[in-house]
Design a protein around this motif. Sequence first.
Motif, PDB file in Angstrom:
ATOM      1  N   LEU A 137       3.833   2.780  19.391  1.00 35.54           N
ATOM      2  CA  LEU A 137       3.697   1.963  18.124  1.00 35.54           C
ATOM      3  C   LEU A 137       4.029   0.575  18.518  1.00 35.54           C
ATOM      4  N   ALA A 158      -5.890   0.621  14.264  1.00 40.58           N
ATOM      5  CA  ALA A 158      -5.414   2.160  13.722  1.00 40.58           C
ATOM      6  C   ALA A 158      -6.154   3.096  14.125  1.00 40.58           C
ATOM      7  N   ARG A 200      -1.507   1.604   6.231  1.00 38.37           N
ATOM      8  CA  ARG A 200      -0.552   1.155   5.301  1.00 38.37           C
ATOM      9  C   ARG A 200       0.882   0.905   5.732  1.00 38.37           C
ATOM     10  N   HIS A 201       1.531   1.576   6.788  1.00 41.11           N
ATOM     11  CA  HIS A 201       2.930   1.397   6.889  1.00 41.11           C
ATOM     12  C   HIS A 201       3.369   0.680   8.082  1.00 41.11           C
ATOM     13  N   ALA A 202       2.378   0.354   9.041  1.00 35.93           N
ATOM     14  CA  ALA A 202       2.468  -0.602  10.178  1.00 35.93           C
ATOM     15  C   ALA A 202       1.687  -1.634   9.945  1.00 35.93           C
ATOM     16  N   THR A 224      -4.131   9.970   9.786  1.00 33.31           N
ATOM     17  CA  THR A 224      -3.349   9.116  11.043  1.00 33.31           C
ATOM     18  C   THR A 224      -3.510   7.612  11.026  1.00 33.31           C
ATOM     19  N   ILE A 272      -2.230   6.043   7.912  1.00 31.72           N
ATOM     20  CA  ILE A 272      -0.738   5.726   7.610  1.00 31.72           C
ATOM     21  C   ILE A 272      -0.482   4.711   8.519  1.00 31.72           C
ATOM     22  N   LEU A 273      -1.116   4.315   9.355  1.00 29.93           N
ATOM     23  CA  LEU A 273      -0.976   3.183  10.487  1.00 29.93           C
ATOM     24  C   LEU A 273      -1.301   1.923   9.848  1.00 29.93           C
ATOM     25  N   THR A 329       8.027   5.252   6.302  1.00 30.20           N
ATOM     26  CA  THR A 329       7.910   4.633   7.776  1.00 30.20           C
ATOM     27  C   THR A 329       6.619   5.092   8.259  1.00 30.20           C
ATOM     28  N   ALA A 330       6.005   4.472   9.292  1.00 32.51           N
ATOM     29  CA  ALA A 330       4.912   5.055   9.782  1.00 32.51           C
ATOM     30  C   ALA A 330       5.153   6.145  10.714  1.00 32.51           C
TER      31      ALA A 330
END
Length: 200
Positions: free
Chosen positions: A198, A158, A149-151, A143, A146-147, A89-90
């Motif tokens: 988020l 991002a 990829r996951h969010a 960071t 990640i945002l 998860t983000a």
Amino acid sequence: MPVGPSPLGRRERNKQAKLERITAAASELFAEHGVDEVTTQQIADAADIGTGTLFLYAKTKGELLLLVQNAHYATALDRGRTAAAKETTAVGAIVALLTPVVQCNRVQVDNGRTYLREMVFGDPAEPHHAEALAIVGQTEDATANILVRHAGLVDAQAATLARVISAILFLTMASSEHIDSSVEKIVDAVRSQIVAILPR
């Protein structure tokens, strides 16, 4: 046949050896006494060099702290990247990325807070300060990735949110409210703020 890097000359080897002695001496003295209680003369004596030589490598005690802490922060970021890659998860991945940075900052609380102050208010033209800002940039890039990829955020969104998260991290670590806080309490405070900002 590929040619390897040419070996360092004697002068460069001597400079590198002095830098390593300075870094080791400053690291040990700062860890034992805190940056505010250590003088540049003590560091020079421990590194077996003159104070004039010391100032060739770092002009102020704050820059010496940056020199020492940058290596620790870079290692912490590497650990965080490894931990984040295991999360799904983000929020989980960002917290995993940033937790080693918090741990690094809290090894010696006064040093950690001074490092953040030097990073924000120091001379950006000074090489150790520039290196510190580069580590911040790498943390924000990680960071942002990640945002994405996951969010599912687009790159620009991002990147902006990653800078906000970076500010949250720094302010939470530097805050007088958290002088006596544990790593876990600081991480929890950072996590709750990340969850609040988020996109849903």
